[in-house]
Design a protein around this motif. Structure first.
Motif, PDB file in Angstrom:
ATOM      1  N   VAL A   1       0.942  -1.447   0.046  1.00 52.52           N
ATOM      2  CA  VAL A   1       0.072   0.385  -0.151  1.00 52.52           C
ATOM      3  C   VAL A   1       0.844   1.024  -0.015  1.00 52.52           C
ATOM      4  N   LYS A   2       0.411   2.102  -0.731  1.00 46.49           N
ATOM      5  CA  LYS A   2       1.397   3.390  -1.096  1.00 46.49           C
ATOM      6  C   LYS A   2       0.905   4.544  -0.162  1.00 46.49           C
ATOM      7  N   VAL A   3       1.372   5.063   0.515  1.00 50.41           N
ATOM      8  CA  VAL A   3       0.447   6.527   1.160  1.00 50.41           C
ATOM      9  C   VAL A   3       1.582   8.084   0.413  1.00 50.41           C
ATOM     10  N   VAL A   4       0.086   8.199   0.334  1.00 43.95           N
ATOM     11  CA  VAL A   4       0.436   9.551  -0.514  1.00 43.95           C
ATOM     12  C   VAL A   4      -0.174  10.785   0.163  1.00 43.95           C
ATOM     13  N   ALA A   5       0.594  11.849   0.165  1.00 43.90           N
ATOM     14  CA  ALA A   5       0.282  13.472   0.385  1.00 43.90           C
ATOM     15  C   ALA A   5       0.098  14.177  -0.234  1.00 43.90           C
ATOM     16  N   GLY A   6      -0.074  15.163  -0.648  1.00 42.43           N
ATOM     17  CA  GLY A   6      -0.270  15.830  -1.449  1.00 42.43           C
ATOM     18  C   GLY A   6      -0.157  17.312  -0.388  1.00 42.43           C
ATOM     19  N   MET A   7      -0.353  18.291  -1.145  1.00 43.21           N
ATOM     20  CA  MET A   7       0.133  20.062  -0.571  1.00 43.21           C
ATOM     21  C   MET A   7      -1.620  20.473  -0.193  1.00 43.21           C
ATOM     22  N   ASP A   8      -2.742  19.961  -1.078  1.00 44.25           N
ATOM     23  CA  ASP A   8      -3.315  20.202  -1.200  1.00 44.25           C
ATOM     24  C   ASP A   8      -4.845  19.579  -1.907  1.00 44.25           C
ATOM     25  N   GLU A   9      -5.803  19.651  -1.881  1.00 42.89           N
ATOM     26  CA  GLU A   9      -6.948  18.495  -2.714  1.00 42.89           C
ATOM     27  C   GLU A   9      -6.575  17.873  -4.092  1.00 42.89           C
TER      28      GLU A   9
ATOM     29  N   ILE B   1      -4.349  13.853  -7.807  1.00 49.61           N
ATOM     30  CA  ILE B   1      -3.533  13.582  -9.142  1.00 49.61           C
ATOM     31  C   ILE B   1      -2.679  12.425  -8.437  1.00 49.61           C
ATOM     32  N   ALA B   2      -1.999  12.739  -7.781  1.00 51.05           N
ATOM     33  CA  ALA B   2      -0.938  12.060  -6.619  1.00 51.05           C
ATOM     34  C   ALA B   2      -1.020  10.604  -6.860  1.00 51.05           C
ATOM     35  N   SER B   3      -2.169  10.437  -6.385  1.00 45.35           N
ATOM     36  CA  SER B   3      -3.107   9.522  -5.915  1.00 45.35           C
ATOM     37  C   SER B   3      -3.684   7.906  -6.858  1.00 45.35           C
ATOM     38  N   LYS B   4      -4.472   8.934  -8.105  1.00 43.60           N
ATOM     39  CA  LYS B   4      -3.914   8.146  -9.296  1.00 43.60           C
ATOM     40  C   LYS B   4      -3.197   7.697 -10.045  1.00 43.60           C
ATOM     41  N   VAL B   5      -1.372   9.204 -10.312  1.00 44.30           N
ATOM     42  CA  VAL B   5      -0.998   8.606 -11.230  1.00 44.30           C
ATOM     43  C   VAL B   5      -0.306   7.130 -10.394  1.00 44.30           C
ATOM     44  N   TYR B   6      -0.129   6.894  -8.697  1.00 45.79           N
ATOM     45  CA  TYR B   6       0.680   6.308  -8.029  1.00 45.79           C
ATOM     46  C   TYR B   6      -0.689   4.980  -8.492  1.00 45.79           C
ATOM     47  N   GLU B   7      -2.006   4.769  -8.209  1.00 45.63           N
ATOM     48  CA  GLU B   7      -2.266   3.670  -8.496  1.00 45.63           C
ATOM     49  C   GLU B   7      -2.506   3.112  -9.808  1.00 45.63           C
ATOM     50  N   LEU B   8      -2.027   3.806 -10.549  1.00 44.07           N
ATOM     51  CA  LEU B   8      -1.700   3.167 -12.183  1.00 44.07           C
ATOM     52  C   LEU B   8      -0.561   1.584 -12.377  1.00 44.07           C
TER      53      LEU B   8
ATOM     54  N   VAL C   1       0.754   0.496  -8.880  1.00 42.48           N
ATOM     55  CA  VAL C   1       0.133  -0.130  -6.807  1.00 42.48           C
ATOM     56  C   VAL C   1      -0.811  -1.362  -7.403  1.00 42.48           C
ATOM     57  N   ASP C   2      -1.316  -2.175  -7.429  1.00 48.01           N
ATOM     58  CA  ASP C   2      -2.205  -2.900  -7.305  1.00 48.01           C
ATOM     59  C   ASP C   2      -2.758  -2.442  -6.255  1.00 48.01           C
ATOM     60  N   VAL C   3      -2.750  -3.214  -4.781  1.00 52.08           N
ATOM     61  CA  VAL C   3      -2.900  -3.408  -3.496  1.00 52.08           C
ATOM     62  C   VAL C   3      -3.549  -1.353  -2.999  1.00 52.08           C
ATOM     63  N   GLY C   4      -2.645  -0.473  -4.189  1.00 52.85           N
ATOM     64  CA  GLY C   4      -3.715   0.514  -3.697  1.00 52.85           C
ATOM     65  C   GLY C   4      -3.253   2.003  -2.809  1.00 52.85           C
ATOM     66  N   VAL C   5      -3.447   2.986  -2.401  1.00 52.12           N
ATOM     67  CA  VAL C   5      -3.403   4.044  -1.488  1.00 52.12           C
ATOM     68  C   VAL C   5      -4.196   4.407  -0.582  1.00 52.12           C
ATOM     69  N   HIS C   6      -2.727   4.669   0.398  1.00 50.43           N
ATOM     70  CA  HIS C   6      -3.393   5.429   1.842  1.00 50.43           C
ATOM     71  C   HIS C   6      -3.544   7.027   1.326  1.00 50.43           C
ATOM     72  N   ARG C   7      -4.572   7.750   1.648  1.00 50.25           N
ATOM     73  CA  ARG C   7      -4.386   8.874   1.628  1.00 50.25           C
ATOM     74  C   ARG C   7      -4.153   9.729   3.126  1.00 50.25           C
ATOM     75  N   ALA C   8      -2.991  10.320   2.885  1.00 50.53           N
ATOM     76  CA  ALA C   8      -2.124  10.939   4.519  1.00 50.53           C
ATOM     77  C   ALA C   8      -3.105  12.010   4.350  1.00 50.53           C
ATOM     78  N   GLU C   9      -3.349  12.507   5.734  1.00 46.39           N
ATOM     79  CA  GLU C   9      -4.307  14.032   6.237  1.00 46.39           C
ATOM     80  C   GLU C   9      -2.760  15.026   5.662  1.00 46.39           C
ATOM     81  N   SER C  10      -1.628  15.124   5.710  1.00 45.80           N
ATOM     82  CA  SER C  10      -0.792  16.042   4.990  1.00 45.80           C
ATOM     83  C   SER C  10       0.638  15.431   4.916  1.00 45.80           C
ATOM     84  N   ILE C  11       0.839  16.007   4.138  1.00 44.31           N
ATOM     85  CA  ILE C  11       2.762  16.075   3.843  1.00 44.31           C
ATOM     86  C   ILE C  11       3.361  15.197   5.245  1.00 44.31           C
ATOM     87  N   LYS C  12       3.242  16.254   6.642  1.00 45.65           N
ATOM     88  CA  LYS C  12       4.459  16.006   7.353  1.00 45.65           C
ATOM     89  C   LYS C  12       4.077  14.938   8.379  1.00 45.65           C
ATOM     90  N   VAL C  13       2.460  14.872   7.853  1.00 45.95           N
ATOM     91  CA  VAL C  13       1.885  12.916   8.273  1.00 45.95           C
ATOM     92  C   VAL C  13       2.413  12.252   7.808  1.00 45.95           C
TER      93      VAL C  13
END
Length: 459
Positions: A173-181, A186-193, A195-207
């Motif tokens: 599972v890929k942890v992904v964070a962005g500076m805004d929604e 976009i980053a999550s969808k790119v990585y989902e290309l 990463v077969d098991v999907g991504v985890h959208r983190a609350e912030s970059i620092k998290v």
């Protein structure tokens, strides 16, 4: 169309900056779905990739030959991409403080070639705040662009485990964070290309930065606990592996084992967290205690090797010891931050001559980093002790009788041994073992079988 749609339509490119053990497999994975530029400042490495050679052994030569990654060391090529992934190492200095030189340098290089509308994702393991407080200002300074207006940033920590053929980019599972929604989406969808098991959208970059750095700190602490248990159990005369096997029958017992902790992740990342904690006025207790235990294990193994050699009536100064395995972990050529070097340096302090055998290790890095030229196992003759430090697959075909042939002939030392026996009413020497010392750090061999022929020790 947003940037994600343009990437999948191949009207925009992805760039991968840093083609090492982590970056190169990521580039290869994305190349199956998008147009990608694989950039690295090391021209020699780029030349190998272009020839279809995988020096990391992470994906293999055949995969490199067939990949569509556009390998380049020309930084201007970065202008062709709008989605950038930075995957460079983050080591520590000799005083265990973070060495952000690689990630700063990569930020400068990318900044010089950054164009409007870009998204930059950092994958390097850092302490919370590095992406926004250190990397973004460099990108802005070098590009003349404004973050949040002209370009966006995100963070997605690498989780690739070098040498592990089971847990790969696609299956973690890929942890992904962005500076805004928008960036996060976009980053999550790119990585989902990829990463077969999907991504985890983190609350912030620092998290996301914090999540990565504690993953390896946790493993480091657990291994330190196992190493401490090993030291205690040895004093009690109990076999650590047997204890762990028994304890492991409980469903919630954590499956860790003692050993050397090196490499560019577990042996390094905890220092990033404790460094930031110190800046905030908190001195780590558990994390640094675990680090000290793990950093001292090489010396502990060397000391026990010497003790066994003394028990075998060996002359320590000038003794010859063969060490099998030098890389920071099994089945990878990476020698960065290997703790096997601690065993070697400690043995050398005793005047021991050490010969290294490692068919997997990168020979050029071995010489460049440590001035060590490895031997073939067939060249190992007349030694006083053998240490199996890293359990490479290549070593698993070696039989105990093969190891026996590597030692000094008992005839050569017979006279000295008889004199020692005659001088005492009781001796620790077991003549049936021919004074052969075998140190099996990770327990590759069957203990009962090994103890029949060797003075045997393992963690």
């Amino acid at each position: 169309m947003n940037l994600y749609e343009r990437i999948i339509n191949k009207t925009e490119k992805i760039s991968l900056i840093g083609l090492g053990y982590v970056g190169m497999p990521i580039a290869v994975a994305f190349a199956k779905k998008a147009d990608i530029i694989g950039f690295d400042v090391n021209q020699e490495k780029i030349d190998l990739y272009k020839k279809g050679i995988d020096p990391t052994k992470e994906v293999g030569d055949e995969t490199i030959k067939n990949t569509t990654v556009d390998f380049s060391s020309d930084e201007v090529r970065l202008k062709e991409a709008l989605f950038h992934i930075v995957a460079v190492p983050t080591p520590v200095n000799s005083d265990h403080t973070p060495d952000l030189t690689p990630v700063k340098s990569a930020s400068r290089t990318l900044g010089r070639n950054l164009v409007k509308g870009s998204i930059v994702i950092f994958e390097s393991t850092v302490y919370p705040g590095v992406t926004e407080d250190i990397c973004v200002p460099i990108l802005e300074e070098e590009s003349g662009l404004k973050c949040g207006i002209d370009f966006k940033v995100g963070y997605s920590p690498e989780r690739i485990n070098p040498g592990d053929k089971l847990h790969r980019l696609e299956t973690i599972v890929k942890v992904v964070a962005g500076m805004d929604e928008e960036t996060l989406d976009i980053a999550s969808k790119v990585y989902e290309l990829v990463v077969d098991v999907g991504v985890h959208r983190a609350e912030s970059i620092k998290v996301a930065e914090a999540a990565k750095v504690i993953e390896n700190a946790q493993r480091d602490i657990n291994i330190a606990f196992m190493n401490e248990l090993s030291i205690i159990f040895h004093k009690m005369g109990i076999d650590t592996n047997a204890v762990l096997k028994a304890a492991g029958t409980k469903w919630n017992f954590l499956n860790f084992s003692p050993g050397l902790v090196g490499g560019h992740c577990i042996g390094v990342d905890p220092y990033y967290l404790t460094y930031k904690a110190e800046q905030l006025g908190y001195h780590s207790q558990i994390i640094l205690s675990g680090r000290k235990i793990n950093d001292d294990m090489g010396k502990y193994i060397a000391e026990n090797t010497v003790k066994k050699m003394i028990k075998a009536n060996k002359q320590i100064k000038g003794a010859k010891v063969a060490i099998f395995g030098f890389t920071f972990k099994e089945n990878t050529p990476d020698v960065r931050n290997t703790r096997v070097i601690d065993i070697i340096r400690e043995l050398e302090e005793y005047g021991v001559v050490v010969k290294v055998v490692d068919p997997v290790a990168d020979k050029e890095d071995l010489w460049r980093e440590y001035l060590i030229e490895p031997y073939d196992d067939k060249e190992i003759k007349g030694v006083d002790a053998v240490v199996f430090a890293v359990p490479h697959e290549e070593f698993k075909s070696i039989q105990l009788e093969d190891i026996k042939k590597m030692f000094r002939s008992t005839v050569d030392t017979h006279e000295a041994m008889m004199a020692e026996v005659a001088a005492t009413s009781e001796t620790d020497l077991d003549m049936g073992k021919n004074d052969c010392v075998l140190i099996d750090v990770k327990g590759m061999f069957n203990r009962q079988e090994a103890e029949r022929s060797f003075l045997y020790w393992r963690l």
